[in-house]
Write a protein that holds these residues in place. Structure first.
Motif, short mmCIF file in Angstrom:
data_model
loop_
_atom_site.label_atom_id
_atom_site.label_comp_id
_atom_site.label_asym_id
_atom_site.label_seq_id
_atom_site.Cartn_x
_atom_site.Cartn_y
_atom_site.Cartn_z
N GLY A 1 85.60 55.13 -19.84
CA GLY A 1 85.92 53.71 -19.84
C GLY A 1 85.64 53.00 -18.54
N GLY A 2 85.19 53.74 -17.52
CA GLY A 2 84.86 53.12 -16.24
C GLY A 2 86.05 52.86 -15.34
N ILE A 3 87.23 53.35 -15.71
CA ILE A 3 88.41 53.12 -14.88
C ILE A 3 88.46 54.15 -13.76
N LYS A 4 88.99 53.76 -12.60
CA LYS A 4 89.12 54.67 -11.47
C LYS A 4 90.56 55.17 -11.39
N ILE A 5 90.72 56.48 -11.44
CA ILE A 5 92.05 57.10 -11.40
C ILE A 5 92.36 57.47 -9.96
N THR A 6 93.48 56.97 -9.45
CA THR A 6 93.86 57.23 -8.06
C THR A 6 95.12 58.06 -7.93
N GLU A 7 95.95 58.14 -8.95
CA GLU A 7 97.22 58.84 -8.80
C GLU A 7 97.09 60.33 -9.09
N THR A 8 97.96 61.12 -8.44
CA THR A 8 97.90 62.58 -8.55
C THR A 8 98.46 63.09 -9.87
N ALA A 9 99.03 62.23 -10.69
CA ALA A 9 99.53 62.65 -12.01
C ALA A 9 98.41 63.11 -12.92
N SER A 10 97.16 62.89 -12.52
CA SER A 10 96.02 63.32 -13.34
C SER A 10 95.66 64.78 -13.11
N ASP A 11 96.33 65.48 -12.16
CA ASP A 11 95.97 66.86 -11.85
C ASP A 11 96.03 67.76 -13.07
N LEU A 12 97.14 67.69 -13.80
CA LEU A 12 97.32 68.58 -14.95
C LEU A 12 96.27 68.33 -16.04
N PRO A 13 96.07 67.10 -16.50
CA PRO A 13 95.02 66.90 -17.51
C PRO A 13 93.62 67.26 -17.03
N VAL A 14 93.33 67.09 -15.73
CA VAL A 14 92.02 67.48 -15.21
C VAL A 14 91.84 68.98 -15.34
N LEU A 15 92.84 69.76 -14.94
CA LEU A 15 92.74 71.22 -15.01
C LEU A 15 92.68 71.71 -16.46
N ILE A 16 93.47 71.10 -17.33
CA ILE A 16 93.46 71.52 -18.74
C ILE A 16 92.10 71.21 -19.37
N SER A 17 91.49 70.08 -19.01
CA SER A 17 90.17 69.75 -19.56
C SER A 17 89.12 70.75 -19.06
N ILE A 18 89.25 71.21 -17.82
CA ILE A 18 88.32 72.20 -17.28
C ILE A 18 88.49 73.54 -18.00
N VAL A 19 89.74 73.95 -18.21
CA VAL A 19 90.00 75.20 -18.94
C VAL A 19 89.46 75.09 -20.37
N SER A 20 89.64 73.94 -20.99
CA SER A 20 89.15 73.74 -22.36
C SER A 20 87.64 73.88 -22.43
N SER A 21 86.93 73.31 -21.43
CA SER A 21 85.47 73.40 -21.44
C SER A 21 85.00 74.82 -21.13
N MET A 22 85.68 75.51 -20.21
CA MET A 22 85.28 76.86 -19.84
C MET A 22 85.44 77.84 -21.00
N THR A 23 86.52 77.70 -21.73
CA THR A 23 86.83 78.64 -22.82
C THR A 23 86.36 78.16 -24.19
N ASN A 24 85.86 76.90 -24.23
CA ASN A 24 85.38 76.31 -25.49
C ASN A 24 86.48 76.20 -26.53
#
Length: 476
Positions: free
Chosen positions: A371-394
């Motif tokens: 969506g083009g939004i810039k995320i600045t807060e650290t509350a995004s740490d968990l969803p970022v890591l879960i998305s990486i795990v999801s992509s790595m393990t398919n």
């Protein structure tokens, strides 16, 4: 005999606006090479601010002398009634409406919609009986009239002048007594008191300072349009942002139909409030439900996609975070982020390896906030890591699952601010499972749909269950 003015040479960076009296091959501020340009500025010996300072003094100080000091407790702190023009997203970014007598600076990429937004706003303001003056230094009256015709706005009563000389604009303001003035743009204005070219550091500082003093003395609301550099920062001296009361930045891709207006500074409201707009053939229109907009194209069963409950100012907004992890063919794998902090991603990948045993030292990692939004807060740490795990393990994350949480270096999930509001927003949009930090105060909201987690390993297990083991690798 008239006082002689003396010329002084300044070197100004054409990229960031840094000024100095000495030439540098590399700009000390932005580190760009061969960008220092020479400007000669005439500085009169007499104080050109003296008269303006006298005029700007309140009546009781003008009589008693400028050396008198007020007791702050004697000053009446009266709330100024804000003006509401029916442009809810713009008013949200301003902190709740237009404040009379305030000075606002709006910046953004060329063609993103700054002039369109202000033309729409001033026409609405005139419709409420306000006297408005639109001063354009970049466009002719015909060009602005054509834009107004395309936007189908009523311009009757809106005063317009195509002028770049500061003294003439000040004279027009004195004679017309407008309540709101738009300067489009401040980089095109110049004053006869200086010999530098329009857009130079000295001209921008001089014009902004004099218009700001005029606004405070007469209680006029002034809105500056500011150019930005290729890095996205406001062009010209940094002091320009310190002078004004509110600084707004337009974000978003010019090729997209959506724009985000973010408040970076606001003396009359909270910062980091955003307004979301859609660009149509009739101009900018506010988006009342940004979460639905950002999640509209999300598909079921796609690995690497996670919904994050973001907080922008006082409003929770749900954003899709996408990650793509792929085998790298290079000795130094790529780490590319769009809308998030690339340095923080490097730290999060180290946490993932240490506490979940998923290594990315031979993987390219790409991260995108949709969506083009810039995320600045650290509350995004968990969803970022879960998305990486999801992509790595398919293994895909359910479309009905949302999450938030800060991840510490020890792998712990730290609480974040306003957790209850985030949860309520996600539940309102139909999410049935929300992963939250265990220490967030959500006791009264606990139910089957709320899953509190204490560390990263618990979070991975809560999302993927037995599908992902602790030592599962990408190749397996």
């Amino acid at each position: 005999m008239a006082a002689k003015s003396k010329n002084r040479t300044y070197w100004v960076c054409s990229e960031c606006g840094y000024d100095t009296v000495k030439w540098f091959g590399q700009c000390p501020s932005c580190k760009a090479y061969n960008t220092m340009k020479e400007f000669k500025v005439a500085e009169p010996s007499q104080n050109r601010y003296a008269r303006a300072e006298e005029d700007s003094q309140p009546a009781h100080l003008a009589l008693a002398g400028t050396s008198d000091i007020l007791d702050l407790s004697d000053v009446k702190a009266e709330e100024v009634a804000r003006i509401h023009i029916g442009f809810s997203e713009l008013e949200r970014a301003l902190g709740g409406g237009f404040v009379p007598g305030s000075v606002v600076l709006i910046g953004g990429d060329p063609g993103i919609g700054k002039s369109t937004l202000l033309l729409q706003s001033m026409c609405k303001m005139v419709g409420l009986g306000q006297v408005c003056l639109y001063a354009s230094g970049e466009e002719s009256p015909t060009q602005v009239a054509l834009r107004a015709k395309r936007l189908e706005v009523d311009t009757k009563g809106l005063k317009f002048v195509s002028e770049i000389q500061l003294e003439k604009i000040e004279s027009i303001i004195e004679s017309q007594q407008p309540q709101w003035v738009v300067i489009d743009s401040i980089q095109t204005m110049f004053s006869d008191a200086l010999s530098a070219a329009p857009g130079s550091v000295s001209q921008v500082k001089e014009c902004a300072a004099r218009l700001t003093r005029l606004a405070k003395r007469k209680g006029i609301g002034v809105i500056f349009v500011g150019h930005v550099t290729k890095e996205g920062a406001m062009a010209g001296p940094r002091v320009l942002e310190h002078m004004v009361d509110t600084v707004l930045y337009f974000e978003g891709d010019t090729e997209s139909n959506y724009r985000i207006l973010r408040a970076c500074k606001n003396r009359f409201g909270s910062v980091n409030e955003i307004g979301v707009f859609g660009m149509t053939d009739k101009g900018l229109r506010g988006v009342r439900n940004p979460s639905a907009l950002f999640l509209a194209e999300r598909r079921e069963g796609v690995s690497g996609s996670v919904t994050f409950i973001n907080l922008e100012g006082t409003r929770p907004i749900l954003i899709e975070i996408q990650a793509l992890v792929d085998k790298s063919m290079l000795p130094n794998p790529k780490r590319l982020t769009v809308g998030t902090d690339s340095q923080r991603l490097t730290m999060l990948l180290a946490i993932l390896h240490r506490h979940v045993s998923l290594a990315t030292y031979d993987q390219d990692v790409f991260l995108n906030a949709v969506g083009g939004i810039k995320i600045t807060e650290t509350a995004s740490d968990l969803p970022v890591l879960i998305s990486i795990v999801s992509s790595m393990t398919n293994h895909a994350v359910s479309n009905k699952t949302a999450m938030f949480g800060e991840v510490g270096l020890g792998g712990e999930i730290r609480p974040v601010s306003r957790g209850q509001e985030r949860i309520k927003e996600a539940a309102k949009l139909g999410f049935t499972r929300i992963i939250v930090p265990k220490k967030n105060k959500v006791a009264e909201l606990l139910g089957d749909e709320i899953v509190p987690v204490e560390n990263l390993r618990e979070a991975v297990k809560a999302v993927f269950g037995s599908q992902v083991s602790q030592a599962e690798s990408f190749d397996s």
